[in-house]
Design a protein around this motif. Structure first.
Motif: not given
Length: 519
Positions: A10, A12, A32, A42, A127, A131, A136-137, A139, A164, A166, A517
């Protein structure tokens, strides 16, 4: 430690810092809220958090308070998957380890290092599950990714970012000085694969003319090959709970002027203080000054003393007696002063606190000067109560009633202790009850809305605007001041999150953020 990588990640982004208290938690909350405002689903995520400020999720599990704030930024209920591992220090060398919201054990550092592969397996599962439910996450890392003594068993910074898939934005706090050396030095200590994960830098808490930074920004980018995605200004009166105790500790002993028409409210800084955010709401009241003290010399002549929660109630009781603060608090009450205890502070108001199974004190190292405390500690003796620590930990959200005033109160409980009446109950009156009538707070007998000495297990009891104003007005009356009509301040973090998001959006190159992202 070698970890696998998710097959289909996903989108992130991760915020890491050059040090603790660089502002990662706040910037994570800001991103966020920005992504939410832009129409995305999110959620926040922090693999491992070491904090004594915690929160209870709706299903009765414990996570870091910062992740609860970040969840609010996403307009989500706090979820244990957002912070699968929480460490709550109980000594300089040991912590209670909480995994997926439930206590696993008290561990010293070396024991926890051995446990980390198991912890990370839980982190991965949490996670992946979270996700899968969001677009979107965002972190958050912990401390610094350049702590070379910790990198081999890292589960929260670069190893988590790699799992992740990320990219990382590295945050530096320019307000404390040396930020460019910190950014360059951090990059120098990273392995090549870790450097590849860093997409750029963010300067945080800047005051002044941003154009003066241009030479330093250009040099740092030239040296590291990493761009700056923005310079975030210093936000005064943020209006959000503090995640880290660093800022909180900096206020200890600070002598703030107290007007004759204002209230002087003192919070006792216990060595193992927990959930000090319980008093944050007093900071927005126009007629109250909140001071933090840890010595008799700084106590002064307050209108109210609040004893907060503790992760090591027996040890902190010992410290209160040794420091002379317990005697000073007793004298304060004898002179008519108001004392309130919350959770561990409530337990301390009684006659004794017993920990026969070393539930809270087990992690003390042999080098600790208080390592041989007796199983039962003498309390402050202000209420006829006794507390015994038990294996079971109460974790629950509560809507209840403040009995003397009849006011509705809400919050959450996090405690091991069971508190009972010890001796005659004639001088005792219920202070706070749950909806089912069970008692979670006692105080001295009184015939008006607030007791002189009272305590409760309910964290967040002062967050309610109406109840807090009633309490403050009672203090005003005791001081000979007229009450103020109506609510004077609203303790809601949602407007604060919107203000924060507006500030950060203006400061960051959001087009670059979205590019990082992949959106």
């Amino acid at each position: 430690m070698n970890y696998t990588v998710t097959e289909s990640a996903t989108p992130s982004i991760m915020l890491q810092g050059t040090c603790s208290n660089a502002g990662k938690s706040v910037l994570t909350a800001a991103l966020c809220r920005i992504l939410l405002q832009d129409g995305l689903s999110v959620a926040p995520f922090k693999a491992q958090n070491m904090a004594l400020n915690s929160f209870v999720t709706p299903d009765g599990k414990e996570i870091g308070r910062a992740q609860a704030v970040q969840a609010a930024a996403c307009r989500l209920e706090p979820d244990v998957r957002m912070n699968p591992v929480l460490l709550k220090p109980s000594s300089d060398t040991g912590s209670q380890v909480i995994v997926l919201g439930k206590p696993v054990a008290n561990m010293r550092v070396k024991e926890y290092v051995q446990y980390k592969p198991t912890a990370f397996a839980h982190v991965q599962t949490a996670y992946d599950s979270l996700a899968a439910e969001h677009d979107v996450l965002v972190l958050e890392g912990a401390g610094s990714p350049a702590e070379i003594n910790l990198k081999a068993h890292d589960i929260v910074n670069m190893q988590m970012a790699r799992y992740a898939q990320s990219k990382v934005l590295l945050v530096g706090d320019i307000d404390r000085g040396g930020v460019f050396a910190s950014l360059v030095g951090t990059m120098e200590l990273l392995d090549s694969w870790e450097k590849d994960l860093v997409a750029g830098f963010i300067l945080n808490r800047f005051r002044g003319d941003e154009s003066l930074l241009d030479p330093a920004l250009e040099y740092t980018t030239g040296r590291t090959g990493k761009p700056f995605l923005g310079v975030v200004p210093y936000v005064m009166q943020l209006g959000l709970p503090e995640e880290d105790s660093v800022t909180f500790k900096e206020s200890i002993g600070r002598q703030m002027p107290v007007r004759d028409d204002a209230l002087d409210i003192v919070l006792v800084d216990l060595p193992h203080i927990a959930n000090f955010t319980d008093v944050d709401a007093f900071g927005i009241e126009p007629d109250a000054v909140l001071r933090v003290v840890n010595s008799v010399e700084n106590l002064g002549r307050p209108d109210c003393i609040i004893i907060p929660g503790s992760k090591n109630t027996p040890g902190d009781l010992h410290w209160l007696h040794e420091s002379g603060l317990s005697a000073a608090i007793t004298q304060f009450v004898e002179a008519g002063g108001v004392v309130v205890g919350i959770c561990g502070g409530f337990q301390m108001l009684g006659k004794t606190v017993s920990d026969p199974s070393s539930i809270e004190y087990v992690a003390q190292a042999s080098s600790d000067s208080h390592a041989q405390l007796h199983a039962t500690q003498q309390g402050l003796g202000l209420l006829p109560l006794r507390t015994v620590m038990g294996e079971d930990k109460v974790l629950t959200r509560v809507t209840g009633m403040h009995v003397p005033s009849g006011a509705t109160v809400t919050g959450y409980e996090i405690h091991h202790g069971v508190t009972e009446i010890a001796g005659s109950a004639n001088a005792l009156q219920q202070a706070v009850t749950r909806e089912d009538g069970s008692v979670i707070g006692y105080g001295t007998a009184c015939d008006h809305s607030f007791q002189t000495v009272w305590g409760t297990y309910l964290h967040g009891v002062f967050d309610d605007d109406v109840f807090r104003r009633a309490f403050i007005n009672d203090l005003r009356s005791r001081k000979g001041l007229m009450p103020l009509d109506g609510v004077q301040a609203s303790f809601s973090i949602d407007p604060a999150l919107d203000r924060l998001a507006d500030t950060v959006r203006d400061a960051l190159d959001m087009q670059q953020v979205y590019s990082v992202l992949g959106l």
